[in-house]
Design a protein around this motif. Structure first.
Motif, mmCIF file in Angstrom:
data_model
loop_
_atom_site.group_PDB
_atom_site.id
_atom_site.type_symbol
_atom_site.label_atom_id
_atom_site.label_comp_id
_atom_site.label_asym_id
_atom_site.label_seq_id
_atom_site.Cartn_x
_atom_site.Cartn_y
_atom_site.Cartn_z
ATOM 1 N N ILE A 1 3.792 7.725 -7.127
ATOM 2 C CA ILE A 1 3.523 8.630 -8.246
ATOM 3 C C ILE A 1 3.626 10.098 -7.825
ATOM 4 O O ILE A 1 3.896 10.971 -8.646
ATOM 5 C CB ILE A 1 2.148 8.328 -8.874
ATOM 6 N N ASP A 2 3.428 10.370 -6.527
ATOM 7 C CA ASP A 2 3.475 11.741 -6.006
ATOM 8 C C ASP A 2 4.769 12.028 -5.252
ATOM 9 O O ASP A 2 4.837 12.992 -4.497
ATOM 10 C CB ASP A 2 2.294 11.976 -5.060
ATOM 11 N N ALA A 3 5.786 11.186 -5.425
ATOM 12 C CA ALA A 3 7.019 11.316 -4.641
ATOM 13 C C ALA A 3 8.245 11.444 -5.544
ATOM 14 O O ALA A 3 8.264 10.924 -6.661
ATOM 15 C CB ALA A 3 7.183 10.104 -3.727
ATOM 16 N N THR A 4 9.260 12.104 -5.001
ATOM 17 C CA THR A 4 10.547 12.186 -5.699
ATOM 18 C C THR A 4 11.241 10.830 -5.594
ATOM 19 O O THR A 4 10.894 10.010 -4.729
ATOM 20 C CB THR A 4 11.436 13.263 -5.060
ATOM 21 N N PRO A 5 12.225 10.567 -6.439
ATOM 22 C CA PRO A 5 12.961 9.297 -6.331
ATOM 23 C C PRO A 5 13.591 9.092 -4.952
ATOM 24 O O PRO A 5 13.624 7.966 -4.446
ATOM 25 C CB PRO A 5 14.035 9.417 -7.422
ATOM 26 N N GLU A 6 14.052 10.166 -4.316
ATOM 27 C CA GLU A 6 14.653 10.050 -2.979
ATOM 28 C C GLU A 6 13.612 9.588 -1.948
ATOM 29 O O GLU A 6 13.902 8.747 -1.091
ATOM 30 C CB GLU A 6 15.258 11.388 -2.538
ATOM 31 N N LEU A 7 12.406 10.129 -2.037
ATOM 32 C CA LEU A 7 11.352 9.714 -1.104
ATOM 33 C C LEU A 7 10.919 8.281 -1.387
ATOM 34 O O LEU A 7 10.630 7.528 -0.457
ATOM 35 C CB LEU A 7 10.152 10.668 -1.167
ATOM 36 N N ARG A 8 10.909 7.889 -2.641
ATOM 37 C CA ARG A 8 10.567 6.494 -2.974
ATOM 38 C C ARG A 8 11.542 5.527 -2.309
ATOM 39 O O ARG A 8 11.139 4.498 -1.776
ATOM 40 C CB ARG A 8 10.577 6.287 -4.485
ATOM 41 N N VAL A 9 12.829 5.872 -2.336
ATOM 42 C CA VAL A 9 13.852 5.024 -1.691
ATOM 43 C C VAL A 9 13.566 4.929 -0.190
ATOM 44 O O VAL A 9 13.644 3.846 0.397
ATOM 45 C CB VAL A 9 15.272 5.579 -1.967
ATOM 46 N N THR A 10 13.222 6.044 0.423
ATOM 47 C CA THR A 10 12.905 6.059 1.861
ATOM 48 C C THR A 10 11.684 5.186 2.161
ATOM 49 O O THR A 10 11.676 4.428 3.139
ATOM 50 C CB THR A 10 12.643 7.503 2.335
ATOM 51 N N LEU A 11 10.661 5.274 1.320
ATOM 52 C CA LEU A 11 9.444 4.478 1.534
ATOM 53 C C LEU A 11 9.707 2.987 1.336
ATOM 54 O O LEU A 11 9.176 2.156 2.083
ATOM 55 C CB LEU A 11 8.325 4.960 0.605
ATOM 56 N N VAL A 12 10.532 2.634 0.364
ATOM 57 C CA VAL A 12 10.875 1.223 0.154
ATOM 58 C C VAL A 12 11.663 0.697 1.353
ATOM 59 O O VAL A 12 11.430 -0.431 1.816
ATOM 60 C CB VAL A 12 11.656 1.032 -1.166
ATOM 61 N N ALA A 13 12.572 1.505 1.902
ATOM 62 C CA ALA A 13 13.327 1.090 3.093
ATOM 63 C C ALA A 13 12.383 0.887 4.281
ATOM 64 O O ALA A 13 12.537 -0.079 5.040
ATOM 65 C CB ALA A 13 14.393 2.139 3.431
ATOM 66 N N GLU A 14 11.391 1.766 4.428
ATOM 67 C CA GLU A 14 10.399 1.610 5.506
ATOM 68 C C GLU A 14 9.567 0.348 5.286
ATOM 69 O O GLU A 14 9.265 -0.383 6.231
ATOM 70 C CB GLU A 14 9.492 2.846 5.556
ATOM 71 N N GLN A 15 9.220 0.075 4.052
ATOM 72 C CA GLN A 15 8.463 -1.132 3.721
ATOM 73 C C GLN A 15 9.269 -2.381 4.110
ATOM 74 O O GLN A 15 8.734 -3.308 4.726
ATOM 75 C CB GLN A 15 8.146 -1.125 2.226
ATOM 76 N N GLN A 16 10.555 -2.414 3.793
ATOM 77 C CA GLN A 16 11.407 -3.554 4.132
ATOM 78 C C GLN A 16 11.566 -3.697 5.644
ATOM 79 O O GLN A 16 11.564 -4.810 6.176
ATOM 80 C CB GLN A 16 12.783 -3.410 3.460
ATOM 81 N N ARG A 17 11.677 -2.575 6.345
ATOM 82 C CA ARG A 17 11.783 -2.610 7.811
ATOM 83 C C ARG A 17 10.531 -3.221 8.419
ATOM 84 O O ARG A 17 10.599 -4.072 9.313
ATOM 85 C CB ARG A 17 11.995 -1.195 8.360
ATOM 86 N N LEU A 18 9.364 -2.821 7.920
ATOM 87 C CA LEU A 18 8.105 -3.357 8.440
ATOM 88 C C LEU A 18 7.968 -4.853 8.149
ATOM 89 O O LEU A 18 7.481 -5.609 8.991
ATOM 90 C CB LEU A 18 6.919 -2.595 7.850
ATOM 91 N N ILE A 19 8.410 -5.299 6.984
ATOM 92 C CA ILE A 19 8.356 -6.722 6.647
ATOM 93 C C ILE A 19 9.206 -7.526 7.622
ATOM 94 O O ILE A 19 8.789 -8.575 8.123
ATOM 95 C CB ILE A 19 8.807 -6.953 5.179
ATOM 96 N N GLY B 1 0.810 -1.219 0.000
ATOM 97 C CA GLY B 1 0.000 0.000 0.000
ATOM 98 C C GLY B 1 0.839 1.263 0.000
ATOM 99 O O GLY B 1 0.410 2.313 -0.492
ATOM 100 N N MET B 2 2.040 1.185 0.550
ATOM 101 C CA MET B 2 2.930 2.350 0.574
ATOM 102 C C MET B 2 3.300 2.800 -0.837
ATOM 103 O O MET B 2 3.577 3.975 -1.074
ATOM 104 C CB MET B 2 4.201 2.052 1.358
ATOM 105 N N SER B 3 3.299 1.872 -1.781
ATOM 106 C CA SER B 3 3.682 2.222 -3.149
ATOM 107 C C SER B 3 2.633 3.108 -3.826
ATOM 108 O O SER B 3 2.897 3.676 -4.876
ATOM 109 C CB SER B 3 3.915 0.958 -3.976
#
Length: 195
Positions: free
Chosen positions: A100-118, A94-96
């Motif tokens: 579409i509304d995020a910069t590439p840097e924020l996308r990297v941060t969100l993917v890292a948060e997603q991996q941390r939660l997993i 759902g974080m993904s």
């Protein structure tokens, strides 16, 4: 006897249908408006409020700035809600929704948060639902001409983990940068909302 019967019927018809009724009208108490028309039949005049300012012209700079702010607030509330609404059932995909509304840097941060939660949840069931309640600018700037802004979004989060459910109030501070005619999020920082 027949004459008395006819007189009784005539009196009943007269008092029931012909003679105007005299009903007692209750007097209004303080603060209550009387709904009965004046005897002349004129409609009572309701005074107009004079303390309201006229609405700005639809094409005025003030109205265009108001519309730009409202659009920005809607965008920020949407980004905050989508970035923090997810479930372990789909591996926090759902974080993904905010990519579409995020910069590439924020996308990297969100993917890292997603991996941390997993990693943290493992096989546990975790569902977080975020509902944005309000948004406002962190500092007063002209949104129509600003290159970047910071918006504070207050939100309610409901976290369901196993059989327990917790509700908390949070604040997202979202940095947005103008991209063409729209806005793109460059960072999202969450914190507890102090009441």
């Amino acid at each position: 006897l027949l004459v008395l019967g006819v007189l009784g019927i005539a009196a009943t018809v007269y008092f029931a249908f012909v003679k105007p009724s005299r009903s007692v009208t209750p007097t209004p108490s303080d603060g209550q408006i009387q709904g009965v028309l004046a005897p002349s039949g004129a409609v009572p005049v309701i005074p107009l409020a004079t303390s309201t300012a006229p609405a700005p012209a639809p094409d005025s700079a003030e109205e265009q700035e108001r519309k730009a702010r409202e659009a920005l607030y809607r965008r920020a509330r949407d980004i905050a809600a989508r970035s923090a609404t997810y479930s372990s059932a789909d591996r926090f995909d759902g974080m993904s929704q905010v990519f579409i509304d995020a910069t590439p840097e924020l996308r990297v941060t969100l993917v890292a948060e997603q991996q941390r939660l997993i990693q943290e949840t493992g096989t546990q069931m975790l569902v977080q639902t975020t509902r944005a309640l309000s948004a406002r600018l962190a500092q007063d700037v002209a949104v129509r001409t600003a290159a970047s802004v910071q918006v504070q979004v207050d939100a309610q989060q409901v976290i369901e983990q196993g059989s327990t459910s917790t509700t908390r109030l949070r604040r997202a501070i979202i940095e947005l940068r103008r991209q063409g005619e729209g806005w793109v999020a460059t960072s999202i920082t969450w914190g507890d909302l102090a009441l």
